[in-house]
Design a protein around this motif. Structure first.
Motif, mmCIF file in Angstrom:
data_model
loop_
_atom_site.group_PDB
_atom_site.id
_atom_site.type_symbol
_atom_site.label_atom_id
_atom_site.label_comp_id
_atom_site.label_asym_id
_atom_site.label_seq_id
_atom_site.Cartn_x
_atom_site.Cartn_y
_atom_site.Cartn_z
ATOM 1 N N TYR A 321 70.062 -87.582 13.923
ATOM 2 C CA TYR A 321 71.358 -86.915 13.898
ATOM 3 C C TYR A 321 71.187 -85.394 13.896
ATOM 4 C CZ TYR A 321 76.214 -85.905 12.750
ATOM 5 O OH TYR A 321 77.500 -85.428 12.781
ATOM 6 N N HIS A 325 72.625 -82.830 16.770
ATOM 7 C CA HIS A 325 73.803 -82.074 16.351
ATOM 8 C C HIS A 325 73.475 -80.656 15.878
ATOM 9 C CE1 HIS A 325 75.502 -86.095 16.523
ATOM 10 N NE2 HIS A 325 76.689 -85.543 16.521
ATOM 11 N N THR A 343 74.575 -89.141 4.137
ATOM 12 C CA THR A 343 75.789 -89.841 3.692
ATOM 13 C C THR A 343 75.472 -91.179 3.050
ATOM 14 O OG1 THR A 343 76.023 -90.906 5.852
ATOM 15 C CG2 THR A 343 77.125 -88.781 5.556
ATOM 16 N N HIS A 554 86.575 -91.913 14.288
ATOM 17 C CA HIS A 554 85.698 -90.880 13.737
ATOM 18 C C HIS A 554 84.261 -91.293 14.054
ATOM 19 C CE1 HIS A 554 88.931 -89.058 11.238
ATOM 20 N NE2 HIS A 554 89.395 -90.299 11.247
ATOM 21 N N TYR A 557 78.365 -90.617 11.454
ATOM 22 C CA TYR A 557 77.407 -89.551 11.177
ATOM 23 C C TYR A 557 76.655 -89.879 9.900
ATOM 24 C CZ TYR A 557 80.837 -87.758 7.766
ATOM 25 O OH TYR A 557 81.700 -87.612 6.712
ATOM 26 N N SER A 560 75.611 -84.964 6.057
ATOM 27 C CA SER A 560 76.800 -84.217 5.650
ATOM 28 C C SER A 560 76.534 -82.727 5.489
ATOM 29 C CB SER A 560 77.346 -84.769 4.332
ATOM 30 O OG SER A 560 76.359 -84.676 3.301
ATOM 31 N N ARG A 572 76.891 -79.495 13.930
ATOM 32 C CA ARG A 572 78.030 -79.917 14.740
ATOM 33 C C ARG A 572 78.515 -81.295 14.291
ATOM 34 N NH1 ARG A 572 74.589 -78.164 18.787
ATOM 35 N NH2 ARG A 572 74.170 -80.316 19.400
ATOM 36 N N LYS A 573 79.802 -81.448 14.227
ATOM 37 C CA LYS A 573 80.381 -82.737 13.889
ATOM 38 C C LYS A 573 81.400 -83.098 14.951
ATOM 39 C CE LYS A 573 82.604 -85.329 10.170
ATOM 40 N NZ LYS A 573 83.180 -85.265 8.801
ATOM 41 N N ASP A 574 81.271 -84.308 15.476
ATOM 42 C CA ASP A 574 82.188 -84.746 16.524
ATOM 43 C C ASP A 574 83.608 -84.813 15.976
ATOM 44 O OD1 ASP A 574 80.050 -85.184 18.372
ATOM 45 O OD2 ASP A 574 79.576 -87.014 17.274
ATOM 46 N N SER A 575 84.536 -84.315 16.745
ATOM 47 C CA SER A 575 85.923 -84.315 16.296
ATOM 48 C C SER A 575 86.528 -85.706 16.410
ATOM 49 C CB SER A 575 86.743 -83.330 17.137
ATOM 50 O OG SER A 575 86.672 -83.673 18.513
#
Length: 684
Positions: A321, A325, A343, A554, A557, A560, A572-575
């Motif tokens: 990840y 990201h 997470t 969502h 992921y 965090s 980066r976090k996918d919207s």
């Protein structure tokens, strides 16, 4: 006569040669040589006096030696350079992974080190180290003359040097040189320390020293030492704890109080001395010193946090990840120093592994070939996308392949809710070039076995020239059934035809919108609607979670937060994306809830996990895979099961697993695992 004699003598004087200038110069040189010629043994002296040098001779000898030494040292100083690159072990750090609750999960990398800025180290802790190692640090030139003299003495008498170095010298040794105590290394260390003291501020040198020093217990740097001995961040240490860590710099094997009774006594004595020394140099008040009467016992040496069990799969998932990201290259990441906050919730991970083990224990691979080569993957994802638990296999060191992220297990009929969702969202096309017709949960479809599959133009023919017909499990026929009932009772034939009516391209897109990856899908043929797609357990749990989240997807992921050296890095976090309207999601949720809660529901065994559970079981048409995917408002969990031929990596039939004779004997195991897991209080 007298006159003639006088005249003769006068003539003689008149004709005598004058000394030449060359002769005079030679006499002067001879005179000077006689003056500086070493008068030793001393002329004109008798006895012992002849062998005692004069004070002038002693002075000349001293000046000569001093000049020679100064010249030699100046030459060596000019020839000594500070390397551009530090030692590998001085720069490489470990990466630390943390559970969702902030506790440490694992460390990866060859070196247990984490750098921290000096501002994060309390002043009392800094001065504890300085009091113990180099109280004059902020005023000295970076070298210890007395240390040099000891080095010379040891060279003459024994060939090796001993301590007495300043902190600057110690840092040079740690960061640039080797640990051998030879005179040449000591001399190089001192020259480099002088140059370094000119180029860097004292604070920078101290920061680097604290981050490269060895504190024992596998820990380089004061940050890792704080965790290793006191289980806390360095910023939380007090002067007393700092004094113990400062004591370890003298030799962790000698002063770690947990190693032996003798070590404990030495550590206490050294700890007292450091605190008293802080008082002597004015860095700790007597009143504060009086508060530290009890020795700050460190915790027992921690067990190494490895990648055994499920932890390796979690670390692998989190690392992937970070790679996808952030802009951090794999090479930079491998240099270490990163803190990865995941997470994953430890109680859930343990509960999931426990549930899988309970089911595995019912198998007998030693005596039943049908029970061999079983692969189980599972994942729990919160509606917001956070992955809370994984089961990747029997153990990372035993099986490196992560079955929770596998993309080779067909979803089977657990895929049909996405066909249903696509129909509710997009409607159906019954006549080519006609208008799309809306459908509802009560829209009727033929639920009989062996019905012919149709396109808007007529029956669907396969390549062999036969009309494709749909099959139900057990060849059962149900007559006309509503679409909701088809989901509740897991009836195949309506779903195959519904997929053709919606359009397989639209079914595929709805599945992607829900959270599946485009790479999961194969050929768009009628069987597509019965789950030829091969999503991972992570993606399947995430996609079902879209229904729990009222149609909003969502992306899953596993990380965090990410920091390096105490500084937070961008991640980066996918919207979130709207996959279905709340109304469509509610209809799918209602059908999946009916599958669990209804007396005729195909997944009613999952009702033991609570009244709000929704879900669906799934088997592949060829009987080579089985699934159960279920969710609550808090958690969506998918469990997949297959058998994989270790040579060909092809899927094998589940028939006969557990000693049962039915073709679908394996399809009950995912539900058993899911139910055991979800009824474990640790998974709540």
């Amino acid at each position: 006569m007298l006159g003639s004699s006088d005249n003769a003598m006068g003539k003689h004087r008149k004709h005598r040669r004058k000394p030449s200038s060359g002769s005079r110069g030679m006499r002067l040189r001879r005179w000077a040589a006689a003056r500086v010629r070493l008068d030793y043994p001393r002329a004109g002296r008798r006895g012992v006096g002849r062998w005692l040098p004069s004070w002038r001779q002693v002075t000349l000898l001293f000046v000569f030696c001093l000049g020679s030494l100064t010249g030699l040292l100046s030459y060596l100083y000019l020839q000594t350079d500070i390397p551009k690159n530090l030692n590998d072990f001085a720069t490489q750090q470990d990466n630390v992974y943390y559970w969702a609750d902030g506790s440490e999960m694992a460390r990866t990398g060859p070196v247990n080190r984490q750098e921290v800025p000096l501002d994060k180290v309390p002043q009392d802790v800094q001065w504890a180290v300085l009091a113990a190692e180099n109280a004059s640090f902020y005023s000295d030139s970076g070298v210890s003359p007395s240390g040099l003299m000891r080095a010379v003495t040891r060279m003459v008498t024994g060939g090796e040097t001993q301590g007495g170095s300043t902190i600057t010298q110690q840092y040079v040794k740690n960061a640039y040189l080797n640990q051998r105590q030879t005179f040449s290394r000591k001399l190089t260390e001192m020259f480099m320390a002088i140059k370094l003291d000119d180029r860097m501020s004292k604070r920078e040198i101290l920061q680097r020293y604290l981050n490269t020093s060895w504190f024992g217990r596998g820990s380089y740097g004061i940050q890792r030492a704080a965790y290793a001995y006191y289980g806390k961040d360095v910023s939380e240490l007090n002067a007393s704890e700092g004094a113990l860590l400062a004591s370890l710099l003298k030799g962790a094997g000698t002063f770690d109080p947990t190693l032996s009774a003798k070590n404990h006594k030495r550590a206490v004595d050294r700890w007292k001395w450091v605190l008293d020394r802080m008082v002597d140099i004015g860095k700790l008040s007597r009143s504060e010193r009086a508060r530290y009467t009890s020795f700050p016992e460190p915790k027992a040496p921690p067990k190494s946090a490895g990648l055994t069990g499920q932890v390796g799969y979690l670390v692998e998932t989190a690392k992937a990840y970070v790679s996808s990201h952030t802009e951090i290259s794999d090479a930079d990441f491998d240099l270490g120093g990163y803190q990865i906050h995941t997470t994953f919730e430890k109680p859930k991970v343990q509960a999931l592994a426990k549930a899988v083990k309970k089911t595995r224990d019912t198998l007998d691979p030693e005596h039943r070939p049908e029970d061999r080569h079983v692969r189980i993957g599972a994942a729990s994802v919160a509606p917001g996308g956070a992955i809370r638990a994984l089961y990747g296999g029997p153990g990372y060191l035993e099986q490196g392949f992560n079955d929770a992220n596998a993309s080779n297990v067909p979803a089977g009929t657990s895929f049909t809710p996405f066909v249903y969702a696509a129909a509710l969202r997009d409607g159906v096309l019954l006549k080519r070039n006609g208008e799309r017709t809306p459908v509802t949960p009560s829209t009727l479809y033929d639920g009989d076995n062996k019905i012919a599959v149709h396109t808007p133009e007529g029956p669907y023919w396969d390549r062999s020239g036969k009309i494709v017909r749909a099959d139900n499990d057990g060849d059962a026929s149900y007559g006309q059934v509503s679409l909701r009932q088809a989901i509740v009772r897991s009836i195949n034939t309506p779903m195959i035809q519904l997929g053709m009516d919606v359009g397989l391209d639209r079914v595929r897109q709805a599945s992607i919108d829900a959270g599946m990856l485009p790479s999961s899908f194969g050929a768009r043929v009628p069987a597509f609607s019965l789950g030829t797609a091969t999503p991972s357990s992570i993606r399947m749990a995430s996609a079902y979670g879209t229904f729990a989240a009222e149609g909003t997807h969502h992306a899953p992921y596993s990380v965090s937060g990410l920091t390096h050296g105490g500084q937070r890095l961008d991640l980066r976090k996918d919207s979130a994306k709207r996959a279905f309207s709340p109304a469509v999601a509610a209809e799918v949720d209602d059908a999946l809830r009916g599958s669990v809660q209804s007396p005729e529901g195909a997944a009613r065994g999952a009702a033991a996990a609570g009244g709000e559970v929704a879900g669906k079981a799934g088997t592949a048409q060829d009987g080579n895979s089985a699934w159960f995917v279920g969710y609550t408002k808090k958690l969506s969990t998918a469990v997949s099961l297959s058998r994989v031929d270790p040579k060909s990596q092809e899927l094998m039939p589940l028939k006969g697993m557990g000693g049962k004779a039915t073709d679908t004997s394996g399809d009950t195991y995912p539900l058993d695992i899911w139910k055991t897991y979800m009824t474990d209080r640790a998974a709540e």
